[in-house]
Design an enzyme around this catalytic site. Structure first.
Site, short mmCIF file in Angstrom:
data_model
loop_
_atom_site.label_atom_id
_atom_site.label_comp_id
_atom_site.label_asym_id
_atom_site.label_seq_id
_atom_site.Cartn_x
_atom_site.Cartn_y
_atom_site.Cartn_z
N GLU A 36 42.19 53.98 -9.85
CA GLU A 36 43.47 54.78 -9.69
C GLU A 36 42.55 56.42 -9.17
O GLU A 36 43.33 57.19 -8.39
CB GLU A 36 44.34 54.92 -10.57
CG GLU A 36 44.86 53.41 -11.12
CD GLU A 36 45.48 52.66 -9.91
OE1 GLU A 36 45.88 53.33 -9.18
OE2 GLU A 36 45.39 51.30 -9.80
N GLU A 57 41.70 56.11 -5.63
CA GLU A 57 42.81 56.32 -4.90
C GLU A 57 43.22 57.60 -4.64
O GLU A 57 43.49 57.94 -3.23
CB GLU A 57 43.91 55.35 -5.32
CG GLU A 57 44.95 55.42 -4.35
CD GLU A 57 46.15 54.33 -4.69
OE1 GLU A 57 47.34 54.38 -4.52
OE2 GLU A 57 45.90 53.12 -5.12
N GLU A 70 55.80 58.32 4.77
CA GLU A 70 56.91 57.56 4.60
C GLU A 70 58.28 58.21 4.63
O GLU A 70 58.28 59.50 4.09
CB GLU A 70 56.95 56.37 3.55
CG GLU A 70 56.91 57.29 2.16
CD GLU A 70 56.91 55.97 1.05
OE1 GLU A 70 58.06 55.48 0.72
OE2 GLU A 70 55.97 55.89 0.42
N ALA A 88 48.64 58.21 -7.72
CA ALA A 88 48.36 56.67 -7.67
C ALA A 88 49.48 55.76 -8.38
O ALA A 88 49.89 56.28 -9.25
CB ALA A 88 46.91 56.30 -7.74
N THR A 94 47.24 50.76 -1.46
CA THR A 94 46.31 51.61 -0.69
C THR A 94 45.06 51.08 -0.78
O THR A 94 44.27 50.82 -1.72
CB THR A 94 46.53 52.80 -1.52
OG1 THR A 94 47.79 53.24 -1.41
CG2 THR A 94 45.66 54.05 -0.70
N ARG A 151 50.46 63.97 0.72
CA ARG A 151 49.55 64.44 1.96
C ARG A 151 49.75 66.04 2.26
O ARG A 151 49.78 66.01 3.56
CB ARG A 151 49.38 63.53 2.97
CG ARG A 151 49.64 62.02 2.63
CD ARG A 151 48.74 61.36 1.54
NE ARG A 151 49.16 60.35 0.90
CZ ARG A 151 49.10 59.08 1.12
NH1 ARG A 151 48.90 58.79 2.29
NH2 ARG A 151 49.73 58.10 0.42
N TYR A 154 55.99 68.62 -4.41
CA TYR A 154 55.30 67.41 -4.42
C TYR A 154 56.12 66.11 -4.54
O TYR A 154 56.85 66.33 -5.66
CB TYR A 154 54.20 67.63 -5.29
CG TYR A 154 53.27 66.19 -5.32
CD1 TYR A 154 52.56 65.63 -4.55
CD2 TYR A 154 53.40 65.38 -6.70
CE1 TYR A 154 51.99 64.56 -4.52
CE2 TYR A 154 52.97 64.24 -6.76
CZ TYR A 154 52.10 63.61 -5.78
OH TYR A 154 51.51 62.40 -5.79
#
Length: 450
Positions: A431, A434, A252, A420, A271, A405, A385
């Site tokens: 979580e 995820e 995003e 998460a 997600t 990612r 990050y």
């Protein structure tokens, strides 16, 4: 070999384009050019994919280094130092604007910690914390599916491009996957702590993350090529800059400021796994679109983004479009929305970035409480990050991709990191699951460095 005329160009000018052979993938070529032009020479560089083009910025003509206590501008072997206080946005923005008087584009990264100043939490940072690295490249190459365009590059570099086209892009070695289910950071316990704090009313949502150490050195350009085939990012990047190597597939935008003043952010929250077969993907999508926890998480994230947009936009122009649609991003699928507005006349792109940074989907709600909780509960400083990889232009535009990612290397260590969104309805096990789903965007495709 492709035959074209050759000319030497000055910085900012362009030379005749080179047709891209149909059998060569533009992402593969761009990554291989990073190897040939920069990696082998030990140069810093940044490759940024946006809207069907790959922009490779090579070599450093000037560098802006913003730390928590000092701004440095390095040029022609001379370092100008300036101690600063207050907000980092105007300090970085002024340094960027000065360089953009002489060139048309700058590239770099901004750390998560850049965003703590907005909430008065800068005293939590260690001295000398890196906040941003932005550079003016010696050369720039733009690769599309049709052609290669060189800007500010020498005849020799043009010859290198022609050489790669003539020889072909080399094949890839096999990947060395890493196990994503190890949890040395007690992630589940940290999630439980956050849920308890949310239930006590300290904040509504926080994104907690965990690191996954990679037990070998990664070949970042080769990994970029392989993993790009398995991902559908809104932006992708490959960089060696400011002591950090990174490769990633951004799901995003933190912020995109167009030259006409339109500002866009695209929060993704909610997600489920993706890529496990049509039936499983459909079931996961149905669950995502009907799960109350995921819907609530997304809705409050969009509301926060809309409020932030309204702070810097002309009155009445902040709007939500494409609300809560499913967006596929590699190994996961998300609920996504688009929030936009027109930049107010008293604001600039750095005001927009500061208002939207860090991304609500990588921090928390309210952001002040979420960021404070991250500084206490998360696994060490975040650095790049959940920060941003950025491209800044002389026409007033800015493009900032959320750094998720991704794989990172610094001081001889290599790691992945994923998080998460935690709300009161969260469970530690889900979580953690995820984070495993998100780590799988890249974990199966790591190629070891030879």
């Amino acid at each position: 070999m492709t035959e074209v005329s050759v000319e030497t160009t000055s910085a900012g000018s362009e030379s005749p384009s080179i047709p891209l052979p149909v059998h060569i993938d533009p992402a593969d070529l761009a990554a291989e050019l990073a190897v040939v032009l920069s990696e082998r020479a030990g140069e810093e560089y940044l490759l940024y994919e946006r809207g069907g083009e790959w922009v490779l910025a090579t070599g450093v003509r000037a560098m802006i280094e913003l730390d928590s206590d000092e701004l440095r501008v390095i040029r022609d072997g001379v370092t100008q130092r300036q101690h600063w206080s207050g907000r980092p946005g105007p300090v970085l923005g002024e340094a960027i604007d000065r360089l953009l008087l002489e060139t048309d584009q700058l590239f770099g990264w901004i750390a998560f910690e850049f965003g703590v100043y907005r909430y008065g939490l800068q005293q939590r940072l260690a001295p000398g914390t890196a906040l941003a690295r932005v550079f003016w490249p010696n050369g720039r190459i733009v690769v599309t599916r049709e052609a290669i365009q060189l800007f500010g590059t020498s005849t020799g570099r043009r010859d290198d491009v022609l050489g790669v086209l003539g020889d072909g892009v080399p094949g890839l070695r096999d990947a060395s996957a890493v196990d994503v289910v190890t949890d040395p950071s007690n992630y589940r316990d940290r999630v439980a702590s956050a849920v308890a704090e949310i239930a006590a009313g300290r904040y509504h949502k926080v994104i907690l993350s965990r690191c996954l150490q990679v037990p070998f050195a990664v070949d970042f350009p080769s990994t970029y090529r392989l993993a790009r085939r398995h991902n559908t990012p809104v932006r992708s990047f490959l960089l060696r800059l400011g002591g950090i190597r990174a490769v990633g597939y951004s799901p995003e935008l933190v912020a995109a400021v167009r030259h006409d003043g339109v500002v866009v952010t695209e929060p993704l929250a909610g997600t489920r796994a993706f890529g496990r077969g049509a039936l499983h993907d459909r079931q996961a999508r149905d669950d995502l679109e009907s799960n109350s926890k995921e819907i609530v998480e997304h809705a409050i994230s969009v509301r926060s983004s809309l409020q932030e947009m309204a702070e810097i936009a002309e009155p009445g122009t902040a709007v939500v479009t494409d609300f809560m649609t499913v967006r596929e991003r590699g190994s996961v699928q998300h609920l996504g929305s688009t929030v936009s507005g027109r930049l107010g006349t008293s604001n600039d792109r750095m005001d927009a970035l500061e208002a939207l940074f860090p991304a609500v989907t990588a921090s928390g709600i309210p952001k002040a409480g979420g960021v404070e909780a991250i500084l206490r509960l998360d696994e060490g400083p975040r650095g790049l990050y959940s920060g941003a990889v950025v491209m800044v232009s002389a026409d007033g535009a800015l493009d900032a991709a959320l750094t998720l990612r991704a794989a990172y290397e610094h001081d001889g260590k290599t790691w992945l990191r994923a998080g998460a969104g935690i709300i009161e309805e969260s469970t530690p096990e889900r979580e953690f699951e995820e984070t495993c789903e998100k780590l799988s965007t890249l974990a199966p495709y790591l190629i070891a460095r030879q």
